[in-house]
Design a protein around this motif. Sequence first.
Motif, PDB file in Angstrom:
ATOM      1  N   ARG A 142       0.827  -1.210   0.000  1.00 32.18           N
ATOM      2  CA  ARG A 142       0.000   0.000   0.000  1.00 32.18           C
ATOM      3  C   ARG A 142       0.862   1.262   0.000  1.00 32.18           C
ATOM      4  NH1 ARG A 142      -4.271  -1.696  -2.391  1.00 32.18           N
ATOM      5  NH2 ARG A 142      -5.548  -3.160  -1.190  1.00 32.18           N
ATOM      6  N   ASN A 145       1.829   1.769  -3.450  1.00 31.93           N
ATOM      7  CA  ASN A 145       0.724   2.376  -4.202  1.00 31.93           C
ATOM      8  C   ASN A 145       0.732   3.890  -4.047  1.00 31.93           C
ATOM      9  OD1 ASN A 145      -1.561  -0.321  -3.327  1.00 31.93           O
ATOM     10  ND2 ASN A 145      -0.352  -0.069  -5.176  1.00 31.93           N
ATOM     11  N   PHE A 146       1.005   4.358  -2.834  1.00 36.49           N
ATOM     12  CA  PHE A 146       1.047   5.802  -2.581  1.00 36.49           C
ATOM     13  C   PHE A 146       2.222   6.435  -3.324  1.00 36.49           C
ATOM     14  CE2 PHE A 146       2.506   9.456  -0.030  1.00 36.49           C
ATOM     15  CZ  PHE A 146       1.369  10.258  -0.118  1.00 36.49           C
ATOM     16  N   TRP A 152      -5.834   6.190  -5.777  1.00 37.02           N
ATOM     17  CA  TRP A 152      -6.122   7.296  -4.863  1.00 37.02           C
ATOM     18  C   TRP A 152      -7.538   7.200  -4.316  1.00 37.02           C
ATOM     19  CZ3 TRP A 152      -4.334   8.360  -9.955  1.00 37.02           C
ATOM     20  CH2 TRP A 152      -5.350   8.411 -10.918  1.00 37.02           C
ATOM     21  N   GLN A 178      -4.527   5.139   0.107  1.00 34.09           N
ATOM     22  CA  GLN A 178      -3.443   4.157   0.139  1.00 34.09           C
ATOM     23  C   GLN A 178      -2.840   4.075   1.540  1.00 34.09           C
ATOM     24  OE1 GLN A 178      -3.397   7.078  -1.564  1.00 34.09           O
ATOM     25  NE2 GLN A 178      -2.598   6.833  -3.637  1.00 34.09           N
ATOM     26  N   GLN A 181      -5.206   2.354   4.007  1.00 39.00           N
ATOM     27  CA  GLN A 181      -5.163   0.905   3.855  1.00 39.00           C
ATOM     28  C   GLN A 181      -3.841   0.324   4.344  1.00 39.00           C
ATOM     29  OE1 GLN A 181      -6.707   1.005  -0.411  1.00 39.00           O
ATOM     30  NE2 GLN A 181      -7.971  -0.639   0.409  1.00 39.00           N
ATOM     31  N   ARG A 228     -11.716   4.886  -0.921  1.00 40.23           N
ATOM     32  CA  ARG A 228     -10.931   4.715  -2.142  1.00 40.23           C
ATOM     33  C   ARG A 228     -11.822   4.833  -3.369  1.00 40.23           C
ATOM     34  NH1 ARG A 228      -7.610  -0.886  -3.441  1.00 40.23           N
ATOM     35  NH2 ARG A 228      -7.649  -0.737  -5.721  1.00 40.23           N
TER      36      ARG A 228
END
Length: 271
Positions: A142, A145-146, A152, A178, A181, A228
Motif C-alpha cells: 500500500r 501504491n502511494f 487514490w 493508500q 489501507q 478509495r
Amino acid sequence: MIPVLLYPGFDPVMLHFGPFAIRWYALAYILGLVIGWRLMRRLVGLAPSVATPEQVDDFLSWATLGVVLGGRLGYVLFYQPSAYFSHPLSILEVWHGGMSFHGGMLGVVLATIWFARRHAINLLGFADRLAVCAPIGLGFGRIANFINGELWGRPAPAWLPWAMIFPQAGPEPRHPSQLYQALLEGVVLFLVLFFLSRRVQVRARFGLLSGVFLAGYAIARMFGELFRAPDAFLGFLAGGLTMGQLLSLPMLIVGAFLIFQSIRKKQRKLK
C-alpha cells in the motif's frame, strides 16, 4: 496559502542501472517476502511446533510464485478479463502494473496446500504462522501504491488536514486512501495477529490465526474501500459495492468459519 496537501510526485523508479530499473513496488514485494520469511522461521518452532526453519526456507520460493502468478492472473480475471483476453500478450507486461491481492492470496493458498501435503505438515498450523506474516507485505504494498500515485481516494472535504490533490485524478482534494489501507491492512492487522500469536493457547488452536487474518483483512479492506475511488473501468457494482469489497465477502465468511471451528475444537496438546 494552499488549503490541502499536494501529492509529492515521487518517482516510481527507485534506482536506475542503465536500461534496468528497480521500482518501489518491486522493493515492497521483496521486503514483504524477506521480512515475513525471517519472522515465520521463528514462529514455526514455537509450541506447538508445525514445521522446521529449513522447511520455511523451501516454502519461500513457492510463496513468491504464488504471490506473483496469482496476483497477476487474479487481476486479469477479476478486473479486466475482456481487455487482456483481447490482447493475451499484455498479460505478461507486468511492468505496466496490475496485481490483485485476492488473486495473490489464492496463489499462496494453493502453494501452501501443495507444500503442506508434500512435506506432511499440518496445513492449518502452517497457515496460521503464515497469516501472522502476511500483513507485512500488505502494508509495504500500500505504501508503494502511494509512492506510485495510484489507487487514490474519493473526494475529501477541503478542511480535512490530510486531504491531498493527486494531479492525475484532477484538482479535487482526495483521501490518501493508500495510507489508510497501509495502516489498517498492514500495521493494525499485523499487530493484532502478532500479539495473538504470542499466546500459546491461540497457537494451539489451529485455524484461529488464519481465520482472524481472513476476517480481519476483509473488514479492513471493505472499510478502506469506502474512502478509495473505484477503478475507473469498473466503477461501483451491485449495491454500490466495489470489486474489492465483493471479493472480500468470501474471505469474511471463511474467516468467521475458521474462527468458530478452531474455538469449538479441543486445544492441541503442546510439545
